[in-house]
Design an enzyme around this catalytic site. Structure first.
Site, short mmCIF file in Angstrom:
data_model
loop_
_atom_site.label_atom_id
_atom_site.label_comp_id
_atom_site.label_asym_id
_atom_site.label_seq_id
_atom_site.Cartn_x
_atom_site.Cartn_y
_atom_site.Cartn_z
N GLY A 17 4.21 -2.88 5.81
CA GLY A 17 3.10 -2.27 5.09
C GLY A 17 3.19 -2.57 3.61
O GLY A 17 3.90 -3.50 3.18
N PHE A 18 2.50 -1.80 2.80
CA PHE A 18 2.48 -2.04 1.35
C PHE A 18 3.89 -1.98 0.75
O PHE A 18 4.26 -2.82 -0.07
CB PHE A 18 1.58 -1.03 0.66
CG PHE A 18 0.12 -1.26 0.91
CD1 PHE A 18 -0.57 -2.27 0.28
CD2 PHE A 18 -0.57 -0.44 1.80
CE1 PHE A 18 -1.92 -2.48 0.51
CE2 PHE A 18 -1.92 -0.65 2.05
CZ PHE A 18 -2.60 -1.67 1.41
N GLY A 19 4.68 -0.98 1.14
CA GLY A 19 6.02 -0.84 0.58
C GLY A 19 6.95 -1.96 0.98
O GLY A 19 7.63 -2.56 0.15
N VAL A 83 11.55 -1.26 17.03
CA VAL A 83 12.85 -0.66 16.69
C VAL A 83 13.02 0.62 17.51
O VAL A 83 12.12 1.45 17.59
CB VAL A 83 12.93 -0.35 15.19
CG1 VAL A 83 14.21 0.43 14.87
CG2 VAL A 83 12.88 -1.64 14.38
N GLU A 175 -15.21 8.76 3.73
CA GLU A 175 -15.64 7.36 3.81
C GLU A 175 -16.24 7.03 5.17
O GLU A 175 -17.25 6.33 5.27
CB GLU A 175 -14.46 6.45 3.47
CG GLU A 175 -14.08 6.53 1.99
CD GLU A 175 -12.72 5.95 1.67
OE1 GLU A 175 -12.43 5.78 0.47
OE2 GLU A 175 -11.94 5.65 2.60
N ALA A 320 -1.19 3.79 -1.00
CA ALA A 320 -0.71 2.42 -1.19
C ALA A 320 -0.04 2.19 -2.56
O ALA A 320 1.04 1.58 -2.62
CB ALA A 320 -1.85 1.44 -0.98
#
Length: 440
Positions: A17-19, A83, A175, A320
């Site tokens: 992901g973003f991290g 995992v 949204e 994010a």
């Protein structure tokens, strides 16, 4: 045991992901080998998932194969795998097939999934929006109910098919409500003969007293009024008590609906269980100020998986920009350790503001002293999101799609994916939307 180089420090990152992706990017030029593990082969730009669900953009515009992102980084290896656990004594990640991967430093960035607050039985009736599969399934559902309503003559069944319920008044819920309302009232308005898409109901239910509770009250009020002008029915102050194939119950009211979307809460991945670490109520791993797990300085946890307190006692938000900042911080700590430099300062989150889009030319932005709403906020929201997309082609593609949609209200990704069975009895499906706008 999966083989790795024994000559260089090995960093294993669980989650692309973003991290996780930010850690890899920031480790460029550092003398380490990196292995990324993810159960999917792509990195996903989650903030725009709702636009895939609303048929505004194609899946290929917000997802990129992980391998292609680091094709020029020979020290980076990608594993598409699940995992099952972590052996902290042996410094190994345990994969679902029983194999093990050794690490010197481990970064857990496995994100979060939907939380139904003890009502997991609602999941089949009220799916959430976290993955590409979620988005395309929701898009299929939204488009399918209009098709079903076109040939059904019973008025009650038709009304239920044309009713959409979104549970949760945060940014995702707002949204989604806005994009579904605009899809029905602007894009599909002339496409059908037996039904009137403008008569569709979009109901947004929030248990709290107002929408967008992390925003100032004035922006929450503006958001509610803007949604109501789009035709969204905003219901506040009563939690949902039942979800079924027939609809939802909240307070003393029942809404008959064939499409329900859950946007009310998240639950962290099983990382705390893998690590045997303390966790908060949402299942997030409680980390130290340097984002490591207590007693294991070689293990970092970041993003939605981590419960990290700021100086004022509040938790770093699960968004994010926060994950990217944590990824950059962790990469810096790893580099400093390898150079035997003193420990870096504790992680400090720099809040860059909250943003939410409501509909065409409608958005809200809170940057502390600066608060924006309406068309200007909408254009800034779009520019920021285009900036954070990966690759010039994808930025241009999304920008052109938005300009086209804004100009004539047309949404080009309104293709329903059918699952078919081939001659061998194998189920297959294909997305016949826009051509892929990348060379990946």
């Amino acid at each position: 045991m999966l083989s790795t180089s024994k000559n260089r420090h090995h960093v294993v990152i669980i989650g692309a992901g973003f991290g996780g992706i930010e850690v890899v990017k920031q480790l460029a030029g550092v003398e380490v080998d990196v292995t990324i593990i993810d159960r999917r082969n792509h990195h996903l730009f989650q903030p725009l998932l709702y636009q895939v669900a609303g048929a505004s953009i194609a899946t290929s515009e917000i997802a990129w194969p992980i391998r292609s992102l680091f094709r020029n980084r020979p020290e980076v290896k990608t594993l598409m795998a699940e995992v099952n656990g972590i052996d902290q004594v042996a410094h190994q990640v345990i994969l679902s097939d029983g194999s093990r991967l050794s690490y010197d430093t481990l970064v857990v960035a496995t994100g979060a999934t939907h939380a139904y607050f003890g009502h997991d039985d609602w999941a089949p009736f009220a799916p959430g929006l976290k993955t590409l599969e979620d988005a395309t399934a929701l898009r299929n559902r939204i488009l399918n109910v209009f098709e079903e309503a076109e040939y059904i003559t019973d008025p009650e069944q038709r009304a239920a098919l044309q009713t959409f319920v979104i549970i949760g008044g945060g940014p995702t819920g707002v949204e989604l409500a806005g994009t579904i309302a605009e899809l029905a009232r602007k894009t599909l308005v002339r496409d059908f003969r037996s039904i009137d898409p403008c008569k569709s109901r979009v109901v947004l239910i929030e248990a709290g007293a107002r929408l967008l509770q992390v925003f100032p009250e004035e922006l929450s009020t503006y958001t509610r009024e803007a949604l109501e002008k789009l035709g969204v029915e905003v219901m506040l102050g009563a939690p949902v008590t039942e979800c079924s194939t027939n609809g939802v119950v909240y307070g003393d009211r029942t809404v008959s609906a064939k499409t329900i979307v859950w946007a009310a809460g998240v639950q962290a991945s099983p990382a705390a269980r893998w690590l045997g670490a303390d966790s908060d109520r949402a299942g997030r791993v409680i980390v130290r100020s340097d984002l490591t797990v207590a007693g294991h300085p070689e293990v970092f946890v970041i993003g939605d998986t981590a419960s990290c307190a700021m100086a004022d006692g509040k938790l770093v938000p699960g968004i994010a920009p926060a994950a990217k900042q944590q990824g950059k911080y962790v990469a810096n700590v790893i580099e400093r350790r390898l150079k035997d430099k003193p420990a870096d300062e504790p992680f400090k989150y720099c809040h860059q503001g909250n943003l939410a889009t409501i509909g065409r030319s409608l958005a809200v932005i809170d940057m502390g002293r600066v608060k924006l709403r309406g068309a200007l906020a909408w254009w800034i929201w779009k520019l920021i999101h285009i900036y954070f997309l990966i690759g010039t082609r994808n930025r241009l593609s999304v920008a052109l799609s938005w300009i086209w949609n804004h100009s004539i209200g047309y949404r080009g990704s309104r293709i329903i994916m059918q699952t078919e069975t081939n001659h061998d009895g194998v189920s297959t499906s294909a997305e016949l939307s826009k051509p892929r706008n990348s060379d990946q």
